[in-house]
Design a protein around this motif. Structure first.
Motif, PDB file in Angstrom:
ATOM      1  N   ALA A 333       0.833  -1.208   0.000  1.00  0.00           N
ATOM      2  CA  ALA A 333       0.000   0.000   0.000  1.00  0.00           C
ATOM      3  C   ALA A 333       0.864   1.252   0.000  1.00  0.00           C
ATOM      4  O   ALA A 333       0.554   2.251  -0.677  1.00  0.00           O
ATOM      5  CB  ALA A 333      -0.928  -0.005   1.207  1.00  0.00           C
ATOM      6  N   ALA A 334       1.969   1.221   0.747  1.00  0.00           N
ATOM      7  CA  ALA A 334       2.861   2.370   0.825  1.00  0.00           C
ATOM      8  C   ALA A 334       3.547   2.664  -0.503  1.00  0.00           C
ATOM      9  O   ALA A 334       3.878   3.808  -0.806  1.00  0.00           O
ATOM     10  CB  ALA A 334       3.903   2.147   1.917  1.00  0.00           C
ATOM     11  N   HIS A 335       3.779   1.608  -1.333  1.00  0.00           N
ATOM     12  CA  HIS A 335       4.499   1.777  -2.589  1.00  0.00           C
ATOM     13  C   HIS A 335       3.573   1.863  -3.800  1.00  0.00           C
ATOM     14  O   HIS A 335       4.049   1.971  -4.939  1.00  0.00           O
ATOM     15  CB  HIS A 335       5.488   0.627  -2.790  1.00  0.00           C
ATOM     16  CG  HIS A 335       6.679   0.682  -1.865  1.00  0.00           C
ATOM     17  ND1 HIS A 335       6.606   0.320  -0.535  1.00  0.00           N
ATOM     18  CD2 HIS A 335       7.961   1.083  -2.081  1.00  0.00           C
ATOM     19  CE1 HIS A 335       7.795   0.482   0.032  1.00  0.00           C
ATOM     20  NE2 HIS A 335       8.632   0.949  -0.877  1.00  0.00           N
ATOM     21  N   THR A 336       2.267   1.783  -3.576  1.00  0.00           N
ATOM     22  CA  THR A 336       1.327   1.876  -4.712  1.00  0.00           C
ATOM     23  C   THR A 336       0.272   2.945  -4.475  1.00  0.00           C
ATOM     24  O   THR A 336      -0.782   2.933  -5.124  1.00  0.00           O
ATOM     25  CB  THR A 336       0.628   0.522  -4.953  1.00  0.00           C
ATOM     26  OG1 THR A 336      -0.089   0.136  -3.770  1.00  0.00           O
ATOM     27  CG2 THR A 336       1.630  -0.545  -5.335  1.00  0.00           C
ATOM     28  N   GLY A 337       0.553   3.841  -3.562  1.00  0.00           N
ATOM     29  CA  GLY A 337      -0.404   4.897  -3.288  1.00  0.00           C
ATOM     30  C   GLY A 337      -1.693   4.385  -2.669  1.00  0.00           C
ATOM     31  O   GLY A 337      -2.748   4.994  -2.859  1.00  0.00           O
ATOM     32  N   GLY A 338      -1.612   3.277  -1.949  1.00  0.00           N
ATOM     33  CA  GLY A 338      -2.779   2.725  -1.279  1.00  0.00           C
ATOM     34  C   GLY A 338      -3.660   1.847  -2.144  1.00  0.00           C
ATOM     35  O   GLY A 338      -4.708   1.368  -1.684  1.00  0.00           O
ATOM     36  N   VAL A 339      -3.245   1.601  -3.413  1.00  0.00           N
ATOM     37  CA  VAL A 339      -4.071   0.779  -4.313  1.00  0.00           C
ATOM     38  C   VAL A 339      -4.014  -0.693  -3.907  1.00  0.00           C
ATOM     39  O   VAL A 339      -5.039  -1.356  -3.729  1.00  0.00           O
ATOM     40  CB  VAL A 339      -3.614   0.961  -5.776  1.00  0.00           C
ATOM     41  CG1 VAL A 339      -4.400   0.019  -6.686  1.00  0.00           C
ATOM     42  CG2 VAL A 339      -3.805   2.405  -6.209  1.00  0.00           C
ATOM     43  N   VAL A 340      -2.803  -1.231  -3.776  1.00  0.00           N
ATOM     44  CA  VAL A 340      -2.639  -2.651  -3.444  1.00  0.00           C
ATOM     45  C   VAL A 340      -2.638  -2.780  -1.922  1.00  0.00           C
ATOM     46  O   VAL A 340      -1.600  -2.924  -1.283  1.00  0.00           O
ATOM     47  CB  VAL A 340      -1.336  -3.217  -4.051  1.00  0.00           C
ATOM     48  CG1 VAL A 340      -1.240  -4.724  -3.786  1.00  0.00           C
ATOM     49  CG2 VAL A 340      -1.284  -2.940  -5.545  1.00  0.00           C
ATOM     50  N   ASP A 341      -3.837  -2.704  -1.334  1.00  0.00           N
ATOM     51  CA  ASP A 341      -3.958  -2.843   0.105  1.00  0.00           C
ATOM     52  C   ASP A 341      -4.418  -4.254   0.445  1.00  0.00           C
ATOM     53  O   ASP A 341      -4.396  -5.161  -0.403  1.00  0.00           O
ATOM     54  CB  ASP A 341      -4.931  -1.809   0.649  1.00  0.00           C
ATOM     55  CG  ASP A 341      -6.314  -1.914   0.007  1.00  0.00           C
ATOM     56  OD1 ASP A 341      -6.524  -2.819  -0.839  1.00  0.00           O
ATOM     57  OD2 ASP A 341      -7.193  -1.093   0.344  1.00  0.00           O
TER      58      ASP A 341
END
Length: 467
Positions: A333-341
């Motif tokens: 989430a930290a490296h995808t802007g919260g998308v892959v949570d």
């Protein structure tokens, strides 16, 4: 087909009676309790429903055999290979029907339980009541299925009659030659009755380890039935059936994490009821697609190869579950802007994993439909289904044992004071996840090794035999 259709009507009536009882308890509890205690009504409903479903399931298995044509439109016999493909397709459609039902239920749950957290208890009761009312469509659909089957059968009869075939010829072509009626087998009937009585008596008793005793006793009875039932088979067919059943049994006996993982997802990952229903909906949808995509794979590959692929794939796809426990979703989430949570990972993993579980049963059902003795196919379906379903009981027993070794607790608060009575403890969930993954890989592969060595060697293990 009249006896089968009459049995379907009986099963539908039992299911409908169970649903009406439950709906009446929710809608007019006072009226129902004036007749009998609510507990008695509940026990009656919970007994009627499974009896109805078992009756319909057994009859449906027999009807799937009749549904595969033995002759073409010109009355010529269909080849063995085409028959096998037909039975594989029919059993795939049977599993599709089961998953389709799960899909409808999951979709209904997503809609019905939308915003359920904000509803009062009275409003929640109204939701459950509407669910039971809609569920009354289940017996109606089963009855309509009989009507449709009767119509299609009559169309086939008229088509053959128009080509000049006599009535007795048509009966033989359609597999309904009644000149040699099936005789009652006292051993099979007695063994089945013993199985039911044993399960009922042990289930109502209070002796220690009754679940383990019920499993062991039931397994012994079913193995006796399988041994007696397969006496007529030649050695090749018998070993094929034994090996297939063993591999599928062990594959289905793989334990799960139990309720602890779901508790953790709800409490720590904030997966609410609606999201879990969405996961179930996605699982059912993609399982339907997966079974159609894997149909030729199942028809052309040995069962040991199929289970090996499913086992390895399932193990790989279990890794995201472990990753979630150790916080991989926080990093993604930290490296995808919260998308892959966490929810994204759960949805993606479910999308890949969902088609795997239901595939395993189809090869065995297709083999029974095509290769079991003509007069006892329905008995084979019932006995072998009982055997592989016992694997689910073994899975639950192993799961219970693992939950005693790896203790997981959910927070429990006093309703009045709000004080914490039992604190949440998910510290051992990671070890449990690793153990379940290891068993999920090791158990089926060991069964495949034993099966290939003792049941499906070069003489008996060709793909042509389905193994």
């Amino acid at each position: 087909m009249s006896f089968l259709s009459d049995t379907i009507y009986v099963g539908a009536g039992l299911i409908a009676a169970s649903l009406v009882i439950m709906a009446s308890l929710l809608g007019d509890r006072a009226y129902m309790t004036n007749i009998m205690p609510a507990e008695t009504w509940y026990v009656l409903a919970t007994l009627l429903a499974p009896i109805g479903y078992v009756i319909q399931d057994t009859v449906a298995d027999a009807m799937t055999v009749e549904a595969v044509p033995r002759v073409d439109d010109q009355g010529q016999p269909i080849s063995g290979l085409q028959m096998m493909l037909g039975h594989t397709t029919m059993q795939t459609l049977g599993r599709v029907a089961i998953i389709g039902g799960s899909l409808l239920v999951a979709g209904a749950n997503v809609i019905a339980f939308s915003g359920v957290e904000s509803l009062s208890e009275t409003e929640k009761t109204a939701v459950y009541l509407s669910v039971y009312h809609w569920a009354l469509l289940i017996p109606v659909v089963s009855v309509l299925g009989v009507v449709l089957a009767t119509y299609l059968r009559s169309q086939q009869e008229w088509r053959l009659a128009a080509q000049g075939f006599e009535r007795d010829q048509i009966e033989r072509m359609l597999g309904r030659d009644d000149q040699e009626p099936t005789l009652m087998n006292p051993w099979i009937l007695g063994g089945s009755l013993t199985f039911v009585l044993f399960a009922m008596v042990m289930g109502l008793s209070n002796i220690p380890y009754k679940e383990e005793i019920v499993f062991a006793g039931s397994l012994a009875i079913v193995l006796f039935l399988i041994k007696y039932l397969t006496v007529e088979l030649d050695e090749n067919a018998r070993k094929t059936l034994y090996g297939t059943a063993l591999v599928i049994f062990v594959f289905r006996a793989v334990p799960t994490t139990g309720a602890g993982e779901t508790w953790w997802m709800i409490d720590e990952l904030a997966f609410d009821q609606q999201f879990l229903a969405q996961l179930s909906l996605l699982t059912s949808s993609l399982t339907l697609l997966g079974m159609f995509l894997f149909r030729r794979f199942m028809a052309e590959r040995p069962i040991t190869h199929i289970i090996a692929v499913l086992t390895v794939a399932g193990t790989i796809l279990y890794l995201p579950n472990i990753g979630l426990y150790y916080g991989i979703h926080e990093w993604t989430a930290a490296h995808t802007g919260g998308v892959v949570d966490a929810r994204f990972i759960a949805l993606f993993d479910t999308a890949l994993e969902s088609p795997l579980g239901q595939v395993s049963m189809i090869p065995m059902l297709a083999w029974i439909a095509s290769s079991a003795p003509e007069k006892t196919k329905a008995t084979y379906f019932a006995v072998m289904a009982a055997f592989v379903n016992l694997a689910l009981s073994l899975s639950q027993l192993i799961t219970k044992l693992l939950n005693k070794i790896f203790v997981i607790t959910r927070e429990i608060k006093d309703i009045t004071s709000g004080a914490i009575e039992v604190p949440a403890d998910y510290s051992q969930l990671g070890e449990l996840l690793f153990t379940v993954m290891f068993l999920g890989l090791a158990m089926p592969l060991l069964a495949i090794y034993i099966t290939r060595r003792y049941f499906l060697n070069d003489k008996y293990g060709s793909a042509k035999d389905g193994n």
